[in-house]
Design a protein around this motif. Structure first.
Motif, PDB file in Angstrom:
ATOM      1  N   ALA B 327       0.838  -1.197   0.000  1.00  0.00           N
ATOM      2  CA  ALA B 327       0.000   0.000   0.000  1.00  0.00           C
ATOM      3  C   ALA B 327       0.878   1.254   0.000  1.00  0.00           C
ATOM      4  N   TYR B 328       1.969   1.219   0.759  1.00  0.00           N
ATOM      5  CA  TYR B 328       2.856   2.375   0.828  1.00  0.00           C
ATOM      6  C   TYR B 328       3.513   2.617  -0.529  1.00  0.00           C
ATOM      7  N   ALA B 330       2.267   1.955  -3.371  1.00  0.00           N
ATOM      8  CA  ALA B 330       1.260   2.470  -4.301  1.00  0.00           C
ATOM      9  C   ALA B 330       1.057   3.974  -4.129  1.00  0.00           C
ATOM     10  N   VAL B 331       1.188   4.471  -2.905  1.00  0.00           N
ATOM     11  CA  VAL B 331       0.892   5.896  -2.675  1.00  0.00           C
ATOM     12  C   VAL B 331       2.162   6.753  -2.638  1.00  0.00           C
ATOM     13  N   GLU B 332       3.306   6.136  -2.792  1.00  0.00           N
ATOM     14  CA  GLU B 332       4.576   6.884  -2.698  1.00  0.00           C
ATOM     15  C   GLU B 332       4.642   8.062  -3.677  1.00  0.00           C
ATOM     16  N   LEU B 334       2.212   9.840  -4.844  1.00  0.00           N
ATOM     17  CA  LEU B 334       1.300  10.897  -4.387  1.00  0.00           C
ATOM     18  C   LEU B 334       1.927  11.672  -3.227  1.00  0.00           C
ATOM     19  N   ILE B 335       2.617  10.958  -2.344  1.00  0.00           N
ATOM     20  CA  ILE B 335       3.266  11.613  -1.202  1.00  0.00           C
ATOM     21  C   ILE B 335       4.364  12.557  -1.703  1.00  0.00           C
ATOM     22  N   SER B 342      -5.144  12.592  -1.128  1.00  0.00           N
ATOM     23  CA  SER B 342      -5.325  11.475  -2.077  1.00  0.00           C
ATOM     24  C   SER B 342      -4.522  10.253  -1.642  1.00  0.00           C
ATOM     25  N   ALA B 343      -3.324  10.518  -1.110  1.00  0.00           N
ATOM     26  CA  ALA B 343      -2.462   9.418  -0.668  1.00  0.00           C
ATOM     27  C   ALA B 343      -3.153   8.603   0.409  1.00  0.00           C
ATOM     28  N   ARG B 346      -6.017   6.602  -1.139  1.00  0.00           N
ATOM     29  CA  ARG B 346      -5.497   5.477  -1.916  1.00  0.00           C
ATOM     30  C   ARG B 346      -4.904   4.391  -0.994  1.00  0.00           C
ATOM     31  N   TYR B 347      -4.270   4.846   0.068  1.00  0.00           N
ATOM     32  CA  TYR B 347      -3.644   3.919   1.014  1.00  0.00           C
ATOM     33  C   TYR B 347      -4.686   2.998   1.627  1.00  0.00           C
ATOM     34  N   GLN B 350      -6.010   0.568  -0.887  1.00  0.00           N
ATOM     35  CA  GLN B 350      -5.061  -0.523  -1.094  1.00  0.00           C
ATOM     36  C   GLN B 350      -5.135  -1.547   0.039  1.00  0.00           C
TER      37      GLN B 350
END
Lengths: 202, 365
Positions: B327-328, B330-332, B334-335, B342-343, B346-347, B350
């Motif tokens: 999950a992390y 996937a959102v990296e 966005l961060i 959004s992160a 999305r987190y 996920q």
């Protein structure tokens, strides 16, 4: 006679069973001269310098003859001194005793008179009248235990499975010279010469 | 008569070796050298070139003529060139290791395994021979890193156990495969009570003795223990390295041409040393008449190698990323963009997507 190199090269002879094939004049010859085999001089010089020696060698350099001559000389001139030869099998060690006997027999008469032999002799012993001996034993560490020789020669050590144990036994049994002499081959002797033998201290 | 220079050469060289490090060679004369072992014993090498009539520089004909009388180069190398291992079987891993050393061996002193990688180990117990424990890591792509070893001969179990406990990452080891024979109950002093009033003794296994010393780590290896299969598998990991990276790597910053007993927290010098020496057995001339070339591997200096075999032949899987790690990842992006809202959404999505749902067994409703 205290100089084994001088004795070996000037006062005795070796024998060569292939003297006919090699077109030599006679089966008995003196050790090769310094000009022919300079390394034999080094051998005798080194043997007198330290107690323990490991020799690695090419074939047919007369190293075994040299070691036998050095130890036979020491047993002959010092009363009650014993030296021990060890090889893989008793047949082979008989050959070394034969070398020693040849070196004794091929001396001038006055030297043989000076260091007479004892009455009893065998294929595995050359006994001097003064109580000293050159003794041959077959391979195996437990063979050494019954003896307390001054000198010890382990010949063709690369081909003796328990050469390492023999070395340990020789350290406590022999008070003087300890010689391990061999052509190349894998095993304890190869490992110890190249420092790849493991022990607790390491 | 001999000159004084000739007389002094051997003794001077012998004296010189006392000041040199072990195995450093001092020349006596052409064909004669002296060195000392680490224990201080002089080793004198007498090569045929010491005899002027055989010296290839002075009389090259002798070598040609003599070489022709030997049946093989190996025999010549052993008998005349004083090469102890000449004529042994084919080296199994040395060639690929030497050729691709920089790819297979990690020698960067800064290198450490990722803290999330799974850790397993192989273990080979020895008493006179070394006891070997090889620790290895599996990354997310399935690459295996041997990184850390314990390799000590001559100690008892109660002496090994405290050493093993101090090894780095020992608590992360999920499984340590060991030779199944250490689980056999075959160590028994007596079937009588050791002291009056106590119960009779029973047989114990090596593993039990380790457990008594607080090492409850070993599992019996039940896979293929064949050295030939192991060699083939390892060579498969190291095949075609011109075009790809190896999938087994060995971390070693302190390789030596001899065993380096002890605890190496992040290196495997003894494993590399054993692999470099691994040979196939050599058939005698008589056997060669009736058999194919040997494939069997010489059963010597194989302690670290056996430990490696247990790990490798257990067919380990790559380390699997946890749901949170996935999950992390996937959102990296966005961060990095700064879109934290959004992160977060999305987190959570996920996490939900990766949530494991129970498998329903029974009648469909």
């Amino acid at each position: 006679m205290r100089d084994p190199y001088l004795w070996a090269t000037q006062y005795t002879e070796t024998y060569n069973p292939h003297w006919v094939e090699e077109k030599r004049a006679a089966p008995y010859e003196k050790f090769p001269s310094f000009e022919e085999y300079p390394h034999l001089f080094d051998l005798f010089e080194l043997l007198g310098a330290e107690r323990i020696h490991f020799f690695e060698k090419s074939r047919d350099l007369m190293l075994t003859w040299g070691c036998v001559a050095f130890l036979t000389n020491k047993a002959m001139i010092v009363p009650a001194r014993e030296v021990l030869f060890q090889t893989q099998k008793s047949e082979k060690v008989k050959q070394l005793i034969k070398y020693a006997r040849c070196l004794y027999d091929r001396q001038p008469q006055w030297l043989r008179d000076a260091f007479p032999l004892a009455r009893h002799q065998s294929d595995l012993r050359l006994n001097f009248a003064h109580g000293g001996s050159v003794i041959g034993i077959a391979g195996g560490a437990n063979q050494i235990r019954s003896y307390h020789p001054w000198g010890y020669l382990n010949d063709e050590s690369s081909f003796q499975p328990d050469a390492g144990d023999c070395y340990n036994e020789a350290l406590s049994a022999a008070a003087g010279s300890i010689i391990f002499n061999s052509s190349a081959g894998p095993g304890w002797f190869a490992d110890v010469r190249h420092d790849v033998v493991l022990n607790r201290e390491e | 008569m001999l000159s004084s220079t000739a007389k002094s050469k051997a003794l001077a060289a012998l004296e010189k070796t006392k000041a040199l490090p072990a195995q450093s060679v001092a020349d006596v004369r052409r064909g004669v050298t002296v060195r000392r072992t680490s224990g201080g014993i002089p080793v004198t090498r007498f090569h045929y070139s010491a005899v002027p009539a055989r010296d290839p520089d002075l009389n090259p004909e002798w070598k040609k003529k003599e070489r022709a009388t030997y049946t093989s180069q190996a025999a010549w190398d052993r008998e005349q060139e004083i090469q102890d291992l000449a004529g042994g079987g084919e080296l199994v891993f040395a060639d690929v290791l030497v050729t691709y050393w920089n790819k297979i061996v990690i020698s960067n002193p800064e290198w450490r395994p990722h803290e999330k990688w799974r850790v397993e180990a192989g273990f080979d117990h020895g008493r006179v021979n070394p006891t070997a424990f090889e620790r290895c890591y599996f990354d997310y792509d399935g690459v295996i890193y041997f990184c850390g070893e314990y390799y000590v001969p001559g100690l008892e179990i109660w002496e090994h156990a405290p050493n093993l406990k101090t090894m780095a990452d020992i608590r992360k080891v999920t499984v340590a495969y060991a030779d199944p024979t250490i689980f056999d109950f075959n160590l028994q002093q007596s079937n009588q009570p050791s002291q009056p009033g106590k119960s009779a003794e029973r047989a114990k296994s090596f593993n039990e003795l380790y457990v008594e010393q607080g090492i409850q780590l070993f599992s019996p290896f039940s896979g293929d223990r064949s050295d030939i299969s192991f060699a083939e598998r390892l060579l498969m990991h190291w095949a075609n390295l011109d075009k790809r990276e190896p999938t087994v790597k060995i971390v070693c910053r302190n390789y030596a041409e001899k065993p380096v007993p002890g605890l190496h927290n992040w290196d495997c010098p003894n494993l590399l040393w054993e692999l470099m020496r691994t040979r196939r057995t050599k058939l005698t001339a008589q056997q060669m008449l009736t058999r194919n070339a040997a494939e069997a591997i010489v059963d010597k200096d194989n302690h670290a190698r056996d430990s490696m075999k247990y790990v490798l032949m257990s067919h380990p899987e790559p380390t699997v990323k946890s749901v949170k790690e996935k999950a992390y990842e996937a959102v990296e992006p966005l961060i990095e963009e700064g879109d934290l809202t959004s992160a977060l959404i999305r987190y959570n999505q996920q996490l939900g997507a990766n949530e494991k749902k129970p498998v329903r067994i029974g009648k469909r409703r």
